[in-house]
Design an enzyme around this catalytic site. Structure first.
Site, PDB file in Angstrom:
ATOM      1  N   HIS A  24      49.389  55.146  82.281  1.00  0.00           N
ATOM      2  CA  HIS A  24      50.740  54.577  82.353  1.00  0.00           C
ATOM      3  C   HIS A  24      50.691  53.110  82.808  1.00  0.00           C
ATOM      4  O   HIS A  24      51.354  52.251  82.232  1.00  0.00           O
ATOM      5  CB  HIS A  24      51.601  55.346  83.374  1.00  0.00           C
ATOM      6  N   LYS A  48      63.339  70.033  83.475  1.00  0.00           N
ATOM      7  CA  LYS A  48      61.880  69.923  83.482  1.00  0.00           C
ATOM      8  C   LYS A  48      61.423  69.874  84.933  1.00  0.00           C
ATOM      9  O   LYS A  48      61.769  68.941  85.662  1.00  0.00           O
ATOM     10  CB  LYS A  48      61.477  68.635  82.738  1.00  0.00           C
ATOM     11  N   ARG A  97      48.215  58.382  72.717  1.00  0.00           N
ATOM     12  CA  ARG A  97      46.819  58.736  73.004  1.00  0.00           C
ATOM     13  C   ARG A  97      46.221  59.354  71.751  1.00  0.00           C
ATOM     14  O   ARG A  97      45.812  58.676  70.848  1.00  0.00           O
ATOM     15  CB  ARG A  97      46.752  59.728  74.183  1.00  0.00           C
ATOM     16  N   SER A 135      49.379  63.035  83.323  1.00  0.00           N
ATOM     17  CA  SER A 135      49.827  63.432  84.661  1.00  0.00           C
ATOM     18  C   SER A 135      49.364  64.857  84.964  1.00  0.00           C
ATOM     19  O   SER A 135      48.985  65.167  86.101  1.00  0.00           O
ATOM     20  CB  SER A 135      51.356  63.368  84.746  1.00  0.00           C
TER      21      SER A 135
HETATM   22  P1  ADP Z   1      57.124  62.082  78.848  1.00  0.00           P
HETATM   23  O1  ADP Z   1      57.488  63.343  79.563  1.00  0.00           O
HETATM   24  O2  ADP Z   1      58.309  61.259  78.434  1.00  0.00           O
HETATM   25  O3  ADP Z   1      56.123  62.231  77.747  1.00  0.00           O
HETATM   26  P2  ADP Z   1      54.981  60.920  80.414  1.00  0.00           P
HETATM   27  O4  ADP Z   1      55.087  60.409  81.809  1.00  0.00           O
HETATM   28  O5  ADP Z   1      54.083  62.061  80.175  1.00  0.00           O
HETATM   29  O6  ADP Z   1      56.470  61.188  79.992  1.00  0.00           O
HETATM   30  O7  ADP Z   1      54.521  59.740  79.448  1.00  0.00           O
HETATM   31  C1  ADP Z   1      55.285  58.587  79.269  1.00  0.00           C
HETATM   32  C2  ADP Z   1      54.707  57.763  78.132  1.00  0.00           C
HETATM   33  O8  ADP Z   1      53.407  57.304  78.487  1.00  0.00           O
HETATM   34  C3  ADP Z   1      54.526  58.515  76.821  1.00  0.00           C
HETATM   35  O9  ADP Z   1      54.786  57.627  75.744  1.00  0.00           O
HETATM   36  C4  ADP Z   1      53.066  58.906  76.827  1.00  0.00           C
HETATM   37  O10 ADP Z   1      52.555  59.060  75.518  1.00  0.00           O
HETATM   38  C5  ADP Z   1      52.482  57.678  77.508  1.00  0.00           C
HETATM   39  N1  ADP Z   1      51.195  57.987  78.136  1.00  0.00           N
HETATM   40  C6  ADP Z   1      50.915  58.980  79.001  1.00  0.00           C
HETATM   41  N2  ADP Z   1      49.606  58.964  79.371  1.00  0.00           N
HETATM   42  C7  ADP Z   1      49.056  57.907  78.699  1.00  0.00           C
HETATM   43  C8  ADP Z   1      47.717  57.362  78.624  1.00  0.00           C
HETATM   44  N3  ADP Z   1      46.700  57.909  79.277  1.00  0.00           N
HETATM   45  N4  ADP Z   1      47.537  56.285  77.826  1.00  0.00           N
HETATM   46  C9  ADP Z   1      48.556  55.739  77.133  1.00  0.00           C
HETATM   47  N5  ADP Z   1      49.826  56.211  77.157  1.00  0.00           N
HETATM   48  C10 ADP Z   1      50.076  57.277  77.929  1.00  0.00           C
END
Ligand code: ADP
Length: 167
Positions: A24, A48, A97, A135
């Site tokens: 992130h 969620k 990803r 996460s």
């Molecule tokens: P959501 O529940 O909206 O998917 P996340 O916190 O899981 O929220 O992810 C937010 C954004 O960050 C999403 O677009 C996800 O694809 C991106 N993301 C999460 N982990 C990574 C990573 N390791 N590298 C690049 N982008 C990421």
């Protein structure tokens, strides 16, 4: 003739951030260079279940981004396109990803475009070093007493262990 003032470009990077990972943070840093200002939008979604409360998720991101002057962190609820309009933002930023992210992200981008044709979504590819990071992975490793150094920013490692221990 009066000089036309250029509209400042605003990006919104939305997500759950439960908790923030290095993946992130990398997207935040790179997106902050593409926009005049970047708002990290932390989603309040009561349906969620999250490990970290809304306030904790916001606090962890603020702690890691306080040195980036054009990044702010805000909570939002409801439809993302409404938040985008409220903030007069120009684009939504999402990270990609694996191929498995693509289908869901495409669906969300199409849906948002359908609801609000003026809203663009742009995608930044993950840094290769963060491509396996999520996460969920961080929570899993921390809960089982593993080492999360290198997976999340240094400044939040203790906060994450403390939270997991309290559970
Ligand atoms: P959501 O529940 O909206 O998917 P996340 O916190 O899981 O929220 O992810 C937010 C954004 O960050 C999403 O677009 C996800 O694809 C991106 N993301 C999460 N982990 C990574 C990573 N390791 N590298 C690049 N982008 C990421």
């Amino acid at each position: 003739m009066p000089m036309e003032t250029k509209k400042k470009r605003i990006g919104i990077y939305p997500g759950s951030f439960d908790p923030l990972t290095n993946g992130h943070l990398d997207i935040i840093i790179r997106a902050s260079r593409l926009f005049d200002s970047l708002i990290v939008g932390v989603l309040r979604n009561d349906a969620k279940k999250t490990l970290f409360s809304m306030e904790e998720r916001v606090a962890l991101i603020r702690k890691c981004t306080e040195d980036i002057p054009n990044v702010s962190v805000e909570m939002f609820e409801g439809l993302l396109v409404d938040f985008v309009h409220e903030k007069k933002a120009d684009a939504i930023v999402r990270g990609l990803r694996a191929v498995s992210d693509y289908e869901y992200e495409l669906q969300m981008a199409m849906l948002n475009k359908h609801m609000s044709p003026d809203v663009e979504t742009i995608f930044l590819m993950t840094d290769i070093n963060n491509s396996y990071l999520s996460s969920s992975v961080v929570k899993d490793v921390a809960m089982h007493g593993g080492n999360i150094r290198g997976l999340v920013p240094e400044t939040v490692i203790d906060d994450i262990y403390r939270k997991v221990k309290a559970k």
